[in-house]
Design a protein around this motif. Structure first.
Motif, short mmCIF file in Angstrom:
data_model
loop_
_atom_site.label_atom_id
_atom_site.label_comp_id
_atom_site.label_asym_id
_atom_site.label_seq_id
_atom_site.Cartn_x
_atom_site.Cartn_y
_atom_site.Cartn_z
N SER A 1 15.19 -6.48 -5.50
CA SER A 1 14.78 -5.03 -5.73
C SER A 1 15.86 -4.73 -6.85
O SER A 1 16.87 -5.04 -7.05
CB SER A 1 15.02 -4.15 -4.69
OG SER A 1 15.25 -2.86 -5.30
N THR A 2 15.33 -4.10 -7.99
CA THR A 2 16.12 -3.68 -9.16
C THR A 2 17.23 -2.98 -8.68
O THR A 2 18.12 -2.64 -9.13
CB THR A 2 15.38 -3.20 -10.29
OG1 THR A 2 14.65 -2.15 -9.74
CG2 THR A 2 14.42 -4.31 -11.05
N GLN B 1 9.34 -7.84 -8.52
CA GLN B 1 10.32 -7.51 -7.49
C GLN B 1 9.53 -8.17 -5.95
O GLN B 1 8.38 -7.96 -5.68
CB GLN B 1 10.48 -6.09 -7.44
CG GLN B 1 11.09 -5.44 -8.56
CD GLN B 1 11.36 -3.92 -8.11
OE1 GLN B 1 12.33 -3.66 -7.91
NE2 GLN B 1 10.39 -3.18 -8.11
N ARG C 1 10.93 -1.53 -3.21
CA ARG C 1 10.82 -0.38 -2.45
C ARG C 1 10.46 0.83 -2.86
O ARG C 1 10.58 1.18 -4.14
CB ARG C 1 12.28 -0.03 -1.92
CG ARG C 1 12.82 -1.09 -1.01
CD ARG C 1 14.09 -0.36 -0.25
NE ARG C 1 15.20 -0.05 -1.23
CZ ARG C 1 16.12 -1.01 -1.75
NH1 ARG C 1 16.07 -2.18 -1.23
NH2 ARG C 1 17.14 -0.66 -2.42
N GLY C 2 9.60 1.54 -2.07
CA GLY C 2 9.05 2.83 -2.51
C GLY C 2 9.63 4.17 -1.60
O GLY C 2 10.59 3.51 -0.85
N ARG C 3 9.39 5.10 -1.71
CA ARG C 3 9.89 6.17 -1.00
C ARG C 3 9.25 5.97 0.59
O ARG C 3 8.27 5.42 0.62
CB ARG C 3 9.50 7.60 -1.74
CG ARG C 3 10.29 8.03 -2.77
CD ARG C 3 9.71 9.51 -3.27
NE ARG C 3 9.85 10.19 -2.40
CZ ARG C 3 9.10 11.13 -1.95
NH1 ARG C 3 8.02 10.91 -2.04
NH2 ARG C 3 9.60 12.06 -1.04
N TRP D 1 6.74 -1.17 -2.84
CA TRP D 1 6.25 -1.03 -4.11
C TRP D 1 5.66 -2.32 -4.74
O TRP D 1 6.24 -3.32 -4.95
CB TRP D 1 7.62 -0.48 -5.09
CG TRP D 1 6.98 -0.17 -6.45
CD1 TRP D 1 7.05 -0.88 -7.41
CD2 TRP D 1 6.06 1.18 -6.49
NE1 TRP D 1 6.66 -0.08 -8.62
CE2 TRP D 1 6.07 1.14 -7.99
CE3 TRP D 1 5.58 2.02 -6.04
CZ2 TRP D 1 5.18 2.15 -8.81
CZ3 TRP D 1 5.03 2.99 -6.97
CH2 TRP D 1 4.71 3.24 -8.12
N LYS E 1 -1.80 8.13 -9.31
CA LYS E 1 -0.32 7.90 -9.59
C LYS E 1 -0.40 6.83 -10.70
O LYS E 1 -1.01 5.71 -10.47
CB LYS E 1 0.00 7.51 -8.19
CG LYS E 1 1.66 7.20 -8.18
CD LYS E 1 2.32 7.22 -6.93
CE LYS E 1 3.48 6.72 -6.71
NZ LYS E 1 4.15 7.13 -5.39
N GLY F 1 6.33 6.19 -9.84
CA GLY F 1 6.97 6.79 -8.53
C GLY F 1 8.51 6.50 -8.98
O GLY F 1 8.93 5.58 -9.71
C1 BTN Z 1 7.71 5.63 -4.86
O1 BTN Z 1 6.86 6.57 -5.27
O2 BTN Z 1 7.32 5.35 -3.57
C2 BTN Z 1 8.80 5.28 -5.42
C3 BTN Z 1 8.60 3.96 -6.24
C4 BTN Z 1 9.67 3.39 -6.86
C5 BTN Z 1 9.75 1.96 -7.33
C6 BTN Z 1 10.78 1.34 -8.20
S1 BTN Z 1 10.49 -0.09 -9.05
C7 BTN Z 1 12.05 -0.08 -9.64
C8 BTN Z 1 12.77 0.35 -8.47
N1 BTN Z 1 13.29 -0.68 -7.45
C9 BTN Z 1 12.53 -0.63 -6.20
O3 BTN Z 1 12.87 -1.41 -5.46
N2 BTN Z 1 12.11 0.60 -6.30
C10 BTN Z 1 12.13 1.37 -7.65
#
Ligand code: BTN
Length: 261
Positions: free
Chosen positions: A26-27, A50, A54-56, A61, A121, A124
């Motif tokens: 994950s960045t 990645q 991860r997302g919210r 993601w 969308k 995010g």
């Molecule tokens: C969302 O809408 O749920 C948020 C998404 C965020 C994704 C980005 S991609 C770069 C960064 N690294 C991650 O693991 N997640 C964020």
């Protein structure tokens, strides 16, 4: 020449140096590691793929390599803990600004970049902060944008609710140009919030959630009503049958244009 041949930013804090990864977990994790290194603050971490993006709200993601943008930047912002919400608004406005140069998009509360007007969308934002009672100590700003991932190539479960900037623009977008615009806009937004300028008014103007009927997952339950405003503490104010409710965080599960009375 790679798609990421972007401008040097010696005088800026965000995007002072760029670290590219073909593949990374994950960045956001890498940007946090960089905060422990001399000169790591503000470095833009970009990955094609990645493996644990991860997302919210605990989601993953998904983004295939070579078409999108996955970016994270770690900062030690000069910001009170009470104003931490401004980081998310600042990042959302920067993404909105960078995308709007190619096609019209709006913001869906709290910080999704969505197509105007169908609400699919485009991107995010995931902000991960370390705070104490008074100050934000560290913040990792993660931004994922669907740039050239055509809607028709997305898995069915995403393609109904997601789209890409290229779909909206009617053709491929230059990923380096989007990244360039995004880093400059994010730097400007961070300077503004650190100087005490709240992003609230501009966020309100960009947020297409306001005025809509919404159903929001918050805590254990769901809130239904009309999204009225963004409070000065960043909360979404929803007019419900039982009166106004302030939501500091949550997830909109249903959204429709309010029918005039
Ligand atoms: C969302 O809408 O749920 C948020 C998404 C965020 C994704 C980005 S991609 C770069 C960064 N690294 C991650 O693991 N997640 C964020």
């Amino acid at each position: 020449m790679t798609p990421w041949d972007i401008a040097d930013r010696p005088r800026r804090r965000v995007g002072r140096g760029l670290e590219l990864h073909d593949e990374i977990a994950s960045t956001n994790d890498r940007a946090r590691e960089l905060l422990a290194e001399a000169d790591g603050e503000g470095r833009a971490v970009v990955a094609e793929v990645q493996t644990a993006g991860r997302g919210r709200r605990g989601r993953t993601w998904e983004s295939p390599g070579g078409v999108n943008l996955a970016l994270s930047v770690g900062l030690r912002p000069h910001l009170a803990t009470a104003d931490a919400w401004q980081l998310a608004a600042a990042a959302a406005l920067a993404a909105w600004d960078a995308c709007n140069r190619f096609a019209p998009v709006t913001l869906k509360w709290p910080n999704d970049v969505v197509a105007d007007p169908d609400g699919a969308k485009v991107g995010g934002i995931l902000i991960e902060t370390t705070v104490d009672d008074e100050r934000v100590r560290e913040a990792v700003i993660g931004i994922g944008l669907n740039l050239n991932w055509a809607r028709r190539d997305m898995p069915a479960e995403l393609g109904t609710a997601a789209t890409s900037l290229a779909d909206l623009a009617g053709g491929p977008v230059d990923r380096g140009e989007v990244l360039d615009g995004l880093l400059d806009a994010l730097d400007d937004e961070i300077v503004a919030i650190e100087s005490g300028h709240s992003p609230r008014e501009r966020y309100r103007a960009a947020c297409s959630t306001l005025g809509r009927e919404v159903e929001i997952e918050a805590g254990e339950g769901r809130i239904r009503g009309r999204a009225l405003d963004i409070h000065e503490d960043g909360a979404l104010v929803v007019e419900t049958a039982d009166g106004p409710v302030h939501l500091a965080s949550g997830e909109i599960v249903r959204l429709r244009t309010a029918v005039p009375a």
